[in-house]
Design an enzyme around this catalytic site. Structure first.
Site, PDB file in Angstrom:
ATOM      1  CB  THR A 191      -6.223 -62.195 -47.934  1.00 43.35           C
ATOM      2  OG1 THR A 191      -7.088 -62.104 -46.791  1.00 43.35           O
ATOM      3  CG2 THR A 191      -7.063 -62.306 -49.204  1.00 43.35           C
ATOM      4  CE1 TYR A 234      -3.305 -63.852 -51.088  1.00 41.37           C
ATOM      5  CE2 TYR A 234      -1.603 -62.250 -51.652  1.00 41.37           C
ATOM      6  CZ  TYR A 234      -2.931 -62.637 -51.641  1.00 41.37           C
ATOM      7  OH  TYR A 234      -3.880 -61.810 -52.192  1.00 41.37           O
TER       8      TYR A 234
END
Length: 292
Positions: free
Chosen positions: A66, A129
């Protein structure tokens, strides 16, 4: 049922531990951190063995890479955890006839519109991401396993590192701060997301497969979010709004990533708390934890 939770030491993983205490189901919590049963989700054979040994019916995948900025220079690791591992978990559930509940992100969208993002919108992630999380969604779909993918945003809790805890610390130690006001979304209290996952499982609705969006209700900028964190924490820092370009970043973030929650509310019969109410709950939890 036997429910396997990955990423148990993260924000959502901790909240899943909380909901498990009041569940009739058997939960198995795994993580690479100490204190948990170890499971390498990048290794398909490890997952198969774990699923077989525990006769797993459902996997709740809370594990993810993350760190949005770091992902830009660490593609291989981000892709391994967010994409390859997600496909591995889906493959194992397909083979076992089980269900995968997987957490994805608002970062799969470009965030250049000004209406809430719906599940069937065209995706166009801006950074590594978001791209690896979207690839993970595709990997799950390719396996054909029963899956519920929940995209969420701006996750926070009393656990781990997050914006709420960072702002509490900064507003307690600084007289003034600048926070961006041109990125708009909705904070999500991890406790509320865990409650939704538990509701889906406990009410036997895991057959309602597909992609869903979940965050708290309402809309705010990071600036608005920071202002309320400061106020509820009893701090007096003077917070000023600024543009994103004042904080150079290796990745461009979505400017508007509010999620449309109509589908998840109607499908599973849930009511979603307003973001400020949930923030108050979390701030109280943090205060109680600090006073112990």
């Amino acid at each position: 049922m036997n429910i396997l939770v990955t990423g148990a030491n993260g924000q959502l993983g901790h909240e899943m531990q909380r909901v498990a205490k009041s569940s009739n189901h058997n939960y198995i919590f795994t993580d690479v951190a100490d204190g948990y049963e170890k499971l390498d989700i990048t290794n398909i054979e490890d997952i198969r063995n774990m699923v077989k040994k525990n006769n797993v019916d459902i996997i709740v995948n809370c594990a993810a890479y993350t760190n949005v900025d770091k992902a830009e220079s660490d593609y291989d690791t981000a892709n391994l955890i967010n994409n390859t591992a997600a496909g591995n978990l889906a493959t194992a559930m397909k083979e076992a006839g089980g269900t995968l509940i997987h957490i994805s992100t608002d970062y799969v969208f470009q965030g250049d519109r000004n209406t809430p993002c719906q599940e069937d919108w065209v995706t166009n992630p801006l950074g590594v991401y978001g791209k690896t999380k979207l690839a993970g969604e595709a990997a799950i779909a390719t396996t054909g396993c029963n899956s519920i993918i929940i995209r969420t945003a701006w996750l926070y809790s009393q656990w781990g590192k997050n914006f709420v805890k960072t702002m509490q610390s900064l507003t307690a130690t600084h007289d003034t701060l600048k926070v961006v006001f041109d990125q708009v979304g909705t904070p999500t209290f991890a406790g509320d997301l865990a409650d939704v996952i538990a509701h889906i499982i406990n009410t036997g609705q895991t057959d309602k497969t597909g992609i869903y969006h979940f965050s708290n209700e309402g809309v705010c900028s990071w600036y608005d979010f920071a202002k309320l964190i400061c106020k509820l924490s009893g701090n007096t820092c003077d917070i000023n709004p600024c543009y994103s370009e004042e904080f150079p970043s290796p990745v461009k973030r979505p400017h508007f990533s509010v999620l449309d929650k109509k589908k998840i509310k109607e499908t599973f019969g849930i009511k979603v708390p307003y973001w400020t109410d949930s923030l108050e709950v979390c701030i109280k939890q943090l205060a109680e934890a600090n006073n112990k």
